[in-house]
Design a protein around this motif. Structure first.
Motif, PDB file in Angstrom:
ATOM      1  N   GLY A   1       1.731 -18.744  27.405  1.00  0.00           N
ATOM      2  CA  GLY A   1       0.947 -19.875  26.831  1.00  0.00           C
ATOM      3  C   GLY A   1      -0.058 -18.757  27.994  1.00  0.00           C
ATOM      4  N   ALA A   2       0.121 -17.647  28.166  1.00  0.00           N
ATOM      5  CA  ALA A   2      -1.615 -17.414  28.646  1.00  0.00           C
ATOM      6  C   ALA A   2      -1.363 -15.746  27.902  1.00  0.00           C
ATOM      7  CB  ALA A   2      -1.291 -16.487  30.639  1.00  0.00           C
ATOM      8  N   ALA A   3      -2.859 -15.673  27.823  1.00  0.00           N
ATOM      9  CA  ALA A   3      -3.414 -14.286  27.745  1.00  0.00           C
ATOM     10  C   ALA A   3      -2.702 -12.913  28.162  1.00  0.00           C
ATOM     11  CB  ALA A   3      -4.686 -14.124  27.399  1.00  0.00           C
ATOM     12  N   SER A   4      -1.960 -12.011  27.452  1.00  0.00           N
ATOM     13  CA  SER A   4      -1.905 -11.820  27.970  1.00  0.00           C
ATOM     14  C   SER A   4      -1.491 -10.425  26.861  1.00  0.00           C
ATOM     15  CB  SER A   4      -0.324 -11.850  28.430  1.00  0.00           C
ATOM     16  OG  SER A   4       0.271 -10.471  28.659  1.00  0.00           O
ATOM     17  N   PHE A   5      -0.957  -9.001  27.322  1.00  0.00           N
ATOM     18  CA  PHE A   5      -0.424  -7.613  26.427  1.00  0.00           C
ATOM     19  C   PHE A   5       1.124  -8.158  26.421  1.00  0.00           C
ATOM     20  CE2 PHE A   5      -4.769  -5.733  26.569  1.00  0.00           C
ATOM     21  CZ  PHE A   5      -5.865  -6.075  25.641  1.00  0.00           C
ATOM     22  N   GLY A   6       1.184  -8.825  27.159  1.00  0.00           N
ATOM     23  CA  GLY A   6       3.037  -8.690  27.782  1.00  0.00           C
ATOM     24  C   GLY A   6       3.516  -7.438  28.828  1.00  0.00           C
ATOM     25  N   LEU A   7       4.579  -7.441  28.632  1.00  0.00           N
ATOM     26  CA  LEU A   7       4.855  -6.372  29.085  1.00  0.00           C
ATOM     27  C   LEU A   7       5.301  -5.008  28.391  1.00  0.00           C
ATOM     28  CD1 LEU A   7       5.793  -4.961  31.880  1.00  0.00           C
ATOM     29  CD2 LEU A   7       8.550  -5.434  30.836  1.00  0.00           C
ATOM     30  N   ALA A   8       3.993  -4.377  28.143  1.00  0.00           N
ATOM     31  CA  ALA A   8       3.762  -3.103  27.284  1.00  0.00           C
ATOM     32  C   ALA A   8       3.289  -1.788  27.707  1.00  0.00           C
ATOM     33  CB  ALA A   8       3.099  -3.445  26.454  1.00  0.00           C
ATOM     34  N   CYS A   9       3.238  -0.733  26.860  1.00  0.00           N
ATOM     35  CA  CYS A   9       3.067   0.434  27.699  1.00  0.00           C
ATOM     36  C   CYS A   9       2.124   1.053  26.460  1.00  0.00           C
ATOM     37  CB  CYS A   9       2.926   1.508  28.775  1.00  0.00           C
ATOM     38  SG  CYS A   9       5.443   1.364  27.978  1.00  0.00           S
ATOM     39  N   TRP A  10       1.307   2.602  26.531  1.00  0.00           N
ATOM     40  CA  TRP A  10       0.911   2.773  25.458  1.00  0.00           C
ATOM     41  C   TRP A  10       0.085   4.353  26.115  1.00  0.00           C
ATOM     42  CZ3 TRP A  10      -0.433  -2.028  26.580  1.00  0.00           C
ATOM     43  CH2 TRP A  10      -1.341  -2.401  26.770  1.00  0.00           C
ATOM     44  N   GLN A  11      -0.513   5.238  25.082  1.00  0.00           N
ATOM     45  CA  GLN A  11      -1.264   6.079  25.487  1.00  0.00           C
ATOM     46  C   GLN A  11      -2.113   5.961  24.053  1.00  0.00           C
ATOM     47  OE1 GLN A  11       1.102   9.742  25.944  1.00  0.00           O
ATOM     48  NE2 GLN A  11       0.506   8.986  28.052  1.00  0.00           N
TER      49      GLN A  11
ATOM     50  N   VAL B   1       8.851   2.837  22.872  1.00  0.00           N
ATOM     51  CA  VAL B   1       9.893   2.944  22.290  1.00  0.00           C
ATOM     52  C   VAL B   1      10.847   2.399  22.358  1.00  0.00           C
ATOM     53  CG1 VAL B   1      12.067   4.132  21.001  1.00  0.00           C
ATOM     54  CG2 VAL B   1       9.286   5.556  21.146  1.00  0.00           C
ATOM     55  N   GLU B   2      11.611   2.233  24.111  1.00  0.00           N
ATOM     56  CA  GLU B   2      12.473   0.755  24.465  1.00  0.00           C
ATOM     57  C   GLU B   2      11.975  -0.167  24.569  1.00  0.00           C
ATOM     58  OE1 GLU B   2      15.310   3.960  27.030  1.00  0.00           O
ATOM     59  OE2 GLU B   2      13.635   2.683  28.125  1.00  0.00           O
ATOM     60  N   LEU B   3      11.174  -0.374  25.102  1.00  0.00           N
ATOM     61  CA  LEU B   3      10.467  -1.718  24.949  1.00  0.00           C
ATOM     62  C   LEU B   3      10.102  -2.650  23.363  1.00  0.00           C
ATOM     63  CD1 LEU B   3       7.371  -1.464  27.873  1.00  0.00           C
ATOM     64  CD2 LEU B   3       9.639  -3.051  27.795  1.00  0.00           C
ATOM     65  N   ALA B   4      10.058  -1.880  22.761  1.00  0.00           N
ATOM     66  CA  ALA B   4      10.087  -2.455  21.258  1.00  0.00           C
ATOM     67  C   ALA B   4      10.988  -2.051  20.844  1.00  0.00           C
ATOM     68  CB  ALA B   4       9.001  -1.421  20.109  1.00  0.00           C
ATOM     69  N   SER B   5      12.605  -1.302  21.427  1.00  0.00           N
ATOM     70  CA  SER B   5      13.345  -2.236  20.704  1.00  0.00           C
ATOM     71  C   SER B   5      14.644  -3.394  20.975  1.00  0.00           C
ATOM     72  CB  SER B   5      14.519  -0.907  21.393  1.00  0.00           C
ATOM     73  OG  SER B   5      14.222   0.141  21.036  1.00  0.00           O
ATOM     74  N   GLY B   6      13.750  -3.774  22.043  1.00  0.00           N
ATOM     75  CA  GLY B   6      15.162  -4.818  23.407  1.00  0.00           C
ATOM     76  C   GLY B   6      15.800  -5.208  22.892  1.00  0.00           C
ATOM     77  N   GLY B   7      16.873  -4.974  23.051  1.00  0.00           N
ATOM     78  CA  GLY B   7      18.881  -5.452  24.275  1.00  0.00           C
ATOM     79  C   GLY B   7      18.652  -4.700  24.960  1.00  0.00           C
ATOM     80  N   GLU B   8      19.361  -4.280  25.241  1.00  0.00           N
ATOM     81  CA  GLU B   8      19.978  -3.213  26.450  1.00  0.00           C
ATOM     82  C   GLU B   8      18.278  -2.153  26.234  1.00  0.00           C
ATOM     83  OE1 GLU B   8      21.705  -3.967  28.562  1.00  0.00           O
ATOM     84  OE2 GLU B   8      23.092  -5.594  27.648  1.00  0.00           O
ATOM     85  N   GLU B   9      17.944  -1.605  25.388  1.00  0.00           N
ATOM     86  CA  GLU B   9      17.067  -0.809  26.153  1.00  0.00           C
ATOM     87  C   GLU B   9      15.557  -0.800  26.353  1.00  0.00           C
ATOM     88  OE1 GLU B   9      15.716   1.567  22.019  1.00  0.00           O
ATOM     89  OE2 GLU B   9      17.562   2.612  23.044  1.00  0.00           O
ATOM     90  N   ARG B  10      15.074  -2.852  26.308  1.00  0.00           N
ATOM     91  CA  ARG B  10      14.714  -3.056  26.587  1.00  0.00           C
ATOM     92  C   ARG B  10      14.725  -3.232  28.156  1.00  0.00           C
ATOM     93  NH1 ARG B  10       9.532  -5.301  25.826  1.00  0.00           N
ATOM     94  NH2 ARG B  10       9.069  -7.328  26.478  1.00  0.00           N
TER      95      ARG B  10
END
Length: 278
Positions: A11-21, A129-138
């Protein structure tokens, strides 16, 4: 900060839990998103935050609440900058030590020299990579990111962080930066364009042109961003009734307050408070 469109998260404008270069150019528009932003660069970065010029020294981890209007004014297209965003609700749930989040909500800008355990650039690729994978890796990446944020908070609480500097080589007009800073300081009051222009000794029409060319948005849009950020802060840190929050943030009508808040945060003020202060 990345230049693509924001996602609507919880419900809020956010990039979420994310990282990048990436190798960003200077931002043409001041923007905001409801996350804690962490970044580090091999070279110095210059930001305009709430109209204040802030320099991030090389190889220094910077952390701030990105709901405050901010704009990267350094052309870092020859550097590899690393970013991490943590939604404010997630950060609050972690209960980080030393009043870390509270200090950022109050306008703090933490700068911490890189040290063992705080090498963001070395971790971003794997976490992404792990955040995008979902599940246990996320979940594993999320646990490591929480630990990373906790170590940053401990470094700040221990007084080992460096202070931001106001001098920079930013490529933004000083009068535009001065107008932005003045608007931020007076956002709780009536802010006629004529008063903003008078502060930098410009005619109102010329001041509006200068401001928009420098920050990519109008004076009115920037003022609304500042007032919404102030309302968010009051909703999370005080017991003021919602209508009083709107007035204290500078909105002169409840309808305007609710419309602007929902437009920028994706939900009404009361729902925002309930979600982040259960």
């Amino acid at each position: 900060m990345r230049n693509d469109s924001l996602d609507i998260v919880h419900g809020a404008a956010s990039f979420g839990l994310a990282c990048w270069q990436g190798a960003p150019t200077a931002m043409t528009v001041a923007h905001r998103h409801d996350d804690l932003e962490f970044n580090v660069s091999p070279g110095a970065l210059d930001y305009l935050v709430d109209g204040r010029s802030v320099r991030i020294p090389p190889r220094t981890l910077a952390v701030f609440w990105a709901a405050r209007p901010h704009q990267l004014v350094t052309d870092a297209s020859r550097s590899l900058v690393s970013w991490l965003t943590v939604p404010l609700g997630t950060a609050l749930g972690w209960r980080l030590p030393g009043g870390f989040v509270g200090g950022l909500l109050a306008g703090g800008f933490a700068l911490v020299s890189e040290r063992p355990g705080l090498e963001l650039a070395d971790r971003v690729s794997l976490w992404a990579v792990e955040l995008a994978s979902g599940g246990e890796e996320r979940r594993a990446a999320g646990a490591e990111i929480e630990g990373f944020a906790r170590r940053a908070a401990l470094a700040v609480a221990g007084g080992r962080e460096s202070a931001p500097t106001a001098e920079s080589g930013r490529a933004i007009r000083p009068d535009a930066a001065a107008m932005a800073a003045w608007i931020t300081e007076h956002a709780g009051d009536d802010v006629p364009v004529a008063d903003v222009a008078r502060h930098v000794h410009l005619a109102p029409q010329h001041a509006m042109t200068v401001f928009r060319r420098a920050l990519g948005i109008t004076i009115g849009e920037y003022l609304a961003q500042c007032r919404v950020a102030r309302a968010q802060h009051l909703l999370l840190t005080t017991e003021l009734p919602v209508p009083e929050v709107g007035h204290a943030a500078g909105f002169r009508s409840q309808s305007q307050f609710y419309a602007r808040f929902r437009e920028r945060c994706g939900e009404p003020p009361a729902a925002y408070r309930r979600r982040l202060r259960p």
